[in-house]
Design an enzyme around this catalytic site. Structure first.
Site, mmCIF file in Angstrom:
data_model
loop_
_atom_site.group_PDB
_atom_site.id
_atom_site.type_symbol
_atom_site.label_atom_id
_atom_site.label_comp_id
_atom_site.label_asym_id
_atom_site.label_seq_id
_atom_site.Cartn_x
_atom_site.Cartn_y
_atom_site.Cartn_z
ATOM 1 N N ASN A 11 0.874 -1.175 0.000
ATOM 2 C CA ASN A 11 0.000 0.000 0.000
ATOM 3 C C ASN A 11 0.910 1.223 0.000
ATOM 4 O O ASN A 11 1.464 1.580 1.033
ATOM 5 C CB ASN A 11 -0.891 -0.041 1.256
ATOM 6 C CG ASN A 11 -1.710 1.220 1.425
ATOM 7 O OD1 ASN A 11 -1.851 2.018 0.489
ATOM 8 N ND2 ASN A 11 -2.259 1.411 2.617
ATOM 9 N N LYS A 13 0.152 4.265 -0.325
ATOM 10 C CA LYS A 13 -0.459 5.486 0.225
ATOM 11 C C LYS A 13 -0.167 6.659 -0.721
ATOM 12 O O LYS A 13 -0.125 6.448 -1.934
ATOM 13 C CB LYS A 13 0.023 5.734 1.659
ATOM 14 C CG LYS A 13 -0.170 4.486 2.527
ATOM 15 C CD LYS A 13 0.016 4.736 3.994
ATOM 16 C CE LYS A 13 -0.194 3.430 4.753
ATOM 17 N NZ LYS A 13 -0.156 3.588 6.196
ATOM 18 N N HIS A 97 -9.638 1.858 4.634
ATOM 19 C CA HIS A 97 -8.381 2.004 5.381
ATOM 20 C C HIS A 97 -8.601 2.976 6.548
ATOM 21 O O HIS A 97 -9.372 3.926 6.426
ATOM 22 C CB HIS A 97 -7.275 2.508 4.452
ATOM 23 C CG HIS A 97 -5.920 2.419 5.088
ATOM 24 N ND1 HIS A 97 -5.483 3.347 6.010
ATOM 25 C CD2 HIS A 97 -4.940 1.499 4.973
ATOM 26 C CE1 HIS A 97 -4.265 2.993 6.421
ATOM 27 N NE2 HIS A 97 -3.920 1.873 5.816
ATOM 28 N N GLU A 99 -6.918 5.313 7.597
ATOM 29 C CA GLU A 99 -6.637 6.717 7.259
ATOM 30 C C GLU A 99 -7.834 7.349 6.553
ATOM 31 O O GLU A 99 -8.120 8.531 6.730
ATOM 32 C CB GLU A 99 -5.356 6.794 6.417
ATOM 33 C CG GLU A 99 -4.124 6.521 7.291
ATOM 34 C CD GLU A 99 -2.955 5.867 6.579
ATOM 35 O OE1 GLU A 99 -2.915 5.857 5.345
ATOM 36 O OE2 GLU A 99 -2.064 5.346 7.294
ATOM 37 N N GLU A 169 -5.746 -4.332 10.703
ATOM 38 C CA GLU A 169 -4.675 -3.360 10.917
ATOM 39 C C GLU A 169 -4.948 -2.564 12.186
ATOM 40 O O GLU A 169 -5.705 -1.587 12.162
ATOM 41 C CB GLU A 169 -4.603 -2.384 9.738
ATOM 42 C CG GLU A 169 -4.300 -3.045 8.418
ATOM 43 C CD GLU A 169 -3.676 -2.073 7.435
ATOM 44 O OE1 GLU A 169 -2.587 -2.382 6.937
ATOM 45 O OE2 GLU A 169 -4.250 -1.007 7.191
ATOM 46 N N GLY A 175 2.510 2.408 10.785
ATOM 47 C CA GLY A 175 3.522 3.440 10.603
ATOM 48 C C GLY A 175 4.257 3.813 11.879
ATOM 49 O O GLY A 175 4.975 4.801 11.921
ATOM 50 N N SER A 214 3.197 -2.045 10.380
ATOM 51 C CA SER A 214 4.655 -2.169 10.558
ATOM 52 C C SER A 214 5.189 -3.556 10.203
ATOM 53 O O SER A 214 6.106 -4.063 10.861
ATOM 54 C CB SER A 214 5.055 -1.773 11.978
ATOM 55 O OG SER A 214 4.674 -0.430 12.242
HETATM 56 P P1 PGA Z 1 2.677 0.363 7.668
HETATM 57 O O1 PGA Z 1 1.219 0.670 7.030
HETATM 58 O O2 PGA Z 1 3.127 -0.939 7.109
HETATM 59 O O3 PGA Z 1 3.518 1.530 7.225
HETATM 60 O O4 PGA Z 1 2.493 0.311 9.149
HETATM 61 C C1 PGA Z 1 0.280 -0.367 6.849
HETATM 62 C C2 PGA Z 1 -0.985 0.189 6.277
HETATM 63 O O5 PGA Z 1 -1.438 1.247 6.724
HETATM 64 O O6 PGA Z 1 -1.585 -0.411 5.356
#
Ligand code: PGA
Length: 252
Positions: A11, A13, A97, A99, A169, A175, A214
């Site tokens: 992903n 982003k 997601h 976000e 998640e 992140g 992560s």
């Molecule tokens: P990350 O993000 O691997 O940077 O923690 C995962 C995601 O939000 O899909």
């Protein structure tokens, strides 16, 4: 025992110009040319999808988007439809997601419509669910995630449900460098599978459940060893081609 095919999804982003996307796609294809035992997909910004179509359409790495709108066409300024994604060779789309839920106020009602719309168009939705730190600390994580799963998949027939991919998640792990322990991730993914069984019985055994938050080349193997974790949704570690290719190799 299960024959669920593992899936590693990157992903990106809001990262990568079309030039950067091309460079990455060319290099990744070379590095994972021998990978036939799991599915791979890059979920890119809309603006890079045409480049991924040129580079990846004929190859083994699938193409995905990070969002879509459920209406087929019309006066929805700034939105992108499933047909537009299919036109760019997308086969997957990330939906709900955290976000998008947090920064763009997407709620379960809207996400349920998007999931349904994506399936009707023939796309594979990767539906994201997960609790925040306060819910986890209050011992409410499982109940919360169960509610999300039920509300977001409410409109689906068992046959549609079978094609959905769910990504668990935990928001506090995205992140942040803090991965859920493989035991905690397994516990939640198993809870999600039980919830799915409550909705659609034995179909739950066919549904792929990913962990995200992560994930890196150094922790993927331990996560993949869990019986209810069928792959990963990878943010930060999908941005650098060497690391992402290594993560894929370590997932096998
Ligand atoms: P990350 O993000 O691997 O940077 O923690 C995962 C995601 O939000 O899909």
């Amino acid at each position: 025992m299960t024959d669920r095919r593992p899936l590693i999804a990157g992903n990106w982003k809001m990262n990568k110009t079309s030039g950067e996307a091309r460079e990455f796609a060319v290099s990744l294809q070379e590095k994972v040319a021998d990978v036939t035992d799991l599915d791979m997909v890059i979920c890119a910004p809309f603006t890079a999808l045409h480049v991924l179509k040129e580079e990846l359409e004929e190859g083994i790495v699938h193409i995905g988007a990070q969002n879509m709108y459920h209406e087929a066409k019309g006066a929805y300024t700034g939105e992108v439809s499933s047909e537009m994604l299919l036109d760019l060779a997308c086969t997957y789309v990330v939906l709900g997601h955290s976000e998008r839920r947090e920064y763009f106020q997407e709620d379960d009602q809207l996400i349920a419509k998007k999931v349904k719309g994506s399936l009707e168009a023939g796309l594979t939705p990767i539906l994201c669910v997960g609790e925040n730190l306060a819910l986890r600390e209050d011992g409410k994580a499982l109940a919360f995630v169960r509610g999300q799963v039920e509300r977001d998949l409410m409109e689906l027939t068992p046959n549609e449900l079978r094609k959905v991919v769910i990504a668990y998640e935990p928001i506090w792990a995205i992140g942040t460098g803090k991965t859920a322990s493989s035991g905690d991730a397994q516990e939640m993914c198993s809870g999600i599978r039980n919830t799915l069984a409550g909705i659609a019985g034995s179909v739950a055994q066919d549904i792929r459940i990913l962990y995200g938050g992560s994930v890196k080349s150094s922790n993927i193997a331990e996560l993949m060893a869990q019986p209810d974790i069928d792959g990963a949704l990878v943010g930060g570690a999908s941005l650098e081609v060497q690391e992402f290719a290594q993560l894929i190799q370590n997932a096998r």
